[in-house]
Design a protein around this motif. Structure first.
Motif, PDB file in Angstrom:
ATOM      1  N   THR A 133      16.222 -40.681  57.360  1.00  0.00           N
ATOM      2  CA  THR A 133      16.870 -40.939  56.067  1.00  0.00           C
ATOM      3  C   THR A 133      17.883 -42.079  56.196  1.00  0.00           C
ATOM      4  O   THR A 133      17.975 -42.947  55.331  1.00  0.00           O
ATOM      5  CB  THR A 133      17.582 -39.660  55.579  1.00  0.00           C
ATOM      6  N   ALA A 134      18.635 -42.051  57.287  1.00  0.00           N
ATOM      7  CA  ALA A 134      19.658 -43.086  57.494  1.00  0.00           C
ATOM      8  C   ALA A 134      19.010 -44.464  57.627  1.00  0.00           C
ATOM      9  O   ALA A 134      19.525 -45.454  57.085  1.00  0.00           O
ATOM     10  CB  ALA A 134      20.490 -42.765  58.736  1.00  0.00           C
ATOM     11  N   LEU A 135      17.879 -44.519  58.337  1.00  0.00           N
ATOM     12  CA  LEU A 135      17.220 -45.824  58.490  1.00  0.00           C
ATOM     13  C   LEU A 135      16.712 -46.327  57.133  1.00  0.00           C
ATOM     14  O   LEU A 135      16.892 -47.505  56.796  1.00  0.00           O
ATOM     15  CB  LEU A 135      16.072 -45.744  59.498  1.00  0.00           C
ATOM     16  N   ASP A 136      16.084 -45.436  56.357  1.00  0.00           N
ATOM     17  CA  ASP A 136      15.619 -45.833  55.019  1.00  0.00           C
ATOM     18  C   ASP A 136      16.793 -46.362  54.187  1.00  0.00           C
ATOM     19  O   ASP A 136      16.692 -47.404  53.538  1.00  0.00           O
ATOM     20  CB  ASP A 136      14.981 -44.644  54.289  1.00  0.00           C
ATOM     21  N   ALA A 137      17.887 -45.621  54.208  1.00  0.00           N
ATOM     22  CA  ALA A 137      19.060 -46.010  53.409  1.00  0.00           C
ATOM     23  C   ALA A 137      19.633 -47.338  53.901  1.00  0.00           C
ATOM     24  O   ALA A 137      20.011 -48.204  53.099  1.00  0.00           O
ATOM     25  CB  ALA A 137      20.119 -44.911  53.481  1.00  0.00           C
ATOM     26  N   LEU A 138      19.684 -47.497  55.234  1.00  0.00           N
ATOM     27  CA  LEU A 138      20.244 -48.738  55.793  1.00  0.00           C
ATOM     28  C   LEU A 138      19.389 -49.942  55.392  1.00  0.00           C
ATOM     29  O   LEU A 138      19.929 -50.991  55.021  1.00  0.00           O
ATOM     30  CB  LEU A 138      20.332 -48.632  57.315  1.00  0.00           C
ATOM     31  N   LEU A 139      18.068 -49.767  55.447  1.00  0.00           N
ATOM     32  CA  LEU A 139      17.181 -50.890  55.099  1.00  0.00           C
ATOM     33  C   LEU A 139      17.324 -51.254  53.615  1.00  0.00           C
ATOM     34  O   LEU A 139      17.265 -52.430  53.249  1.00  0.00           O
ATOM     35  CB  LEU A 139      15.728 -50.565  55.453  1.00  0.00           C
ATOM     36  N   ARG A 140      17.541 -50.249  52.774  1.00  0.00           N
ATOM     37  CA  ARG A 140      17.815 -50.529  51.350  1.00  0.00           C
ATOM     38  C   ARG A 140      19.093 -51.359  51.204  1.00  0.00           C
ATOM     39  O   ARG A 140      19.159 -52.308  50.430  1.00  0.00           O
ATOM     40  CB  ARG A 140      17.995 -49.231  50.561  1.00  0.00           C
ATOM     41  N   LEU A 141      20.111 -50.976  51.965  1.00  0.00           N
ATOM     42  CA  LEU A 141      21.393 -51.706  51.902  1.00  0.00           C
ATOM     43  C   LEU A 141      21.222 -53.136  52.406  1.00  0.00           C
ATOM     44  O   LEU A 141      21.745 -54.090  51.817  1.00  0.00           O
ATOM     45  CB  LEU A 141      22.462 -50.989  52.730  1.00  0.00           C
ATOM     46  N   ILE A 142      20.475 -53.279  53.509  1.00  0.00           N
ATOM     47  CA  ILE A 142      20.280 -54.599  54.099  1.00  0.00           C
ATOM     48  C   ILE A 142      19.523 -55.502  53.125  1.00  0.00           C
ATOM     49  O   ILE A 142      19.875 -56.669  52.941  1.00  0.00           O
ATOM     50  CB  ILE A 142      19.533 -54.492  55.451  1.00  0.00           C
ATOM     51  N   ASP A 143      18.484 -54.929  52.502  1.00  0.00           N
ATOM     52  CA  ASP A 143      17.665 -55.713  51.566  1.00  0.00           C
ATOM     53  C   ASP A 143      18.296 -55.841  50.187  1.00  0.00           C
ATOM     54  O   ASP A 143      17.713 -56.441  49.283  1.00  0.00           O
ATOM     55  CB  ASP A 143      16.275 -55.078  51.432  1.00  0.00           C
ATOM     56  N   LYS A 144      19.442 -55.188  50.013  1.00  0.00           N
ATOM     57  CA  LYS A 144      20.156 -55.181  48.720  1.00  0.00           C
ATOM     58  C   LYS A 144      19.211 -54.777  47.595  1.00  0.00           C
ATOM     59  O   LYS A 144      19.180 -55.396  46.525  1.00  0.00           O
ATOM     60  CB  LYS A 144      20.785 -56.546  48.429  1.00  0.00           C
ATOM     61  N   LYS A 145      18.414 -53.730  47.878  1.00  0.00           N
ATOM     62  CA  LYS A 145      17.448 -53.258  46.874  1.00  0.00           C
ATOM     63  C   LYS A 145      18.187 -52.622  45.715  1.00  0.00           C
ATOM     64  O   LYS A 145      19.038 -51.747  45.929  1.00  0.00           O
ATOM     65  CB  LYS A 145      16.498 -52.228  47.486  1.00  0.00           C
ATOM     66  N   PRO A 146      17.863 -53.018  44.483  1.00  0.00           N
ATOM     67  CA  PRO A 146      18.534 -52.407  43.339  1.00  0.00           C
ATOM     68  C   PRO A 146      18.004 -50.996  43.083  1.00  0.00           C
ATOM     69  O   PRO A 146      16.934 -50.650  43.559  1.00  0.00           O
ATOM     70  CB  PRO A 146      18.163 -53.338  42.191  1.00  0.00           C
ATOM     71  N   PHE A 147      18.729 -50.208  42.338  1.00  0.00           N
ATOM     72  CA  PHE A 147      18.244 -48.901  41.906  1.00  0.00           C
ATOM     73  C   PHE A 147      17.294 -49.099  40.743  1.00  0.00           C
ATOM     74  O   PHE A 147      17.601 -49.915  39.861  1.00  0.00           O
ATOM     75  CB  PHE A 147      19.454 -48.034  41.482  1.00  0.00           C
TER      76      PHE A 147
END
Ligand code: DQA
Length: 148
Positions: A133-147
């Motif tokens: 879960t942490a890796l998924d969340a981190l990659l979202r943060l890194i990619d600045k993926k919007p909600f």
């Protein structure tokens, strides 16, 4: 660029150490599952563990220079380490504090974290799966993926 996944004291004992709290997966099991998960996501992780505060500080600094993001389970240093707080403050990439157990549902001393004010997000209570879960969340943060 890699994602650093750093593990603090006593996490080398996972699987044998208080399994009713931390589960039966070993740190090697978690590393293997996380490497596979990272590969599916097209990224590479650098997975490490140390029982020594200064070594963890060195690795946080290294991550700040070399990694695109950082996940850290600081173990008991979570609750004591101003040195890790300061090292994490100096890292400008996304960074996630992770705990296998729900530290808020345990002893009072585990409710305070020196690390939380220095990271982007905190994940706890999901057991070994929390690493994925942490890796998924981190990659979202890194990619600045919007909600969403
Ligand atoms: C831990 C929680 C800490 O309070 C404890 O000292 C650990 C493990 C966890 O993953 O739940 O060593 O970080």
């Amino acid at each position: 660029m890699t994602v650093y996944v750093l593990n603090g004291p006593n996490l080398n004992l996972l699987g044998a150490r208080e399994p009713e709290i931390y589960g039966r997966a070993t740190l090697e099991d978690i590393k293997n599952a996380l490497e596979a998960h990272a590969a599916r996501a097209g990224t590479v992780i650098e997975f490490r563990q140390s029982n020594h505060e200064g070594v963890l500080v060195d690795w946080v600094q290294e991550a700040g220079a070399k990694a695109k993001g950082l996940i850290i389970n600081p173990g008991a240093y979570t609750h004591t380490s101003i040195a890790l707080h300061d090292a994490l403050k100096a890292v400008s990439t996304p960074k996630i504090e992770l705990h296998l157990s729900n530290v808020h549902a345990r002893e009072a001393f585990r409710r305070s974290s020196m690390v939380s004010p220095a990271v982007t997000a905190v994940i706890c209570g999901l057991g070994a799966a929390g690493y994925l879960t942490a890796l998924d969340a981190l990659l979202r943060l890194i990619d600045k993926k919007p909600f969403p």
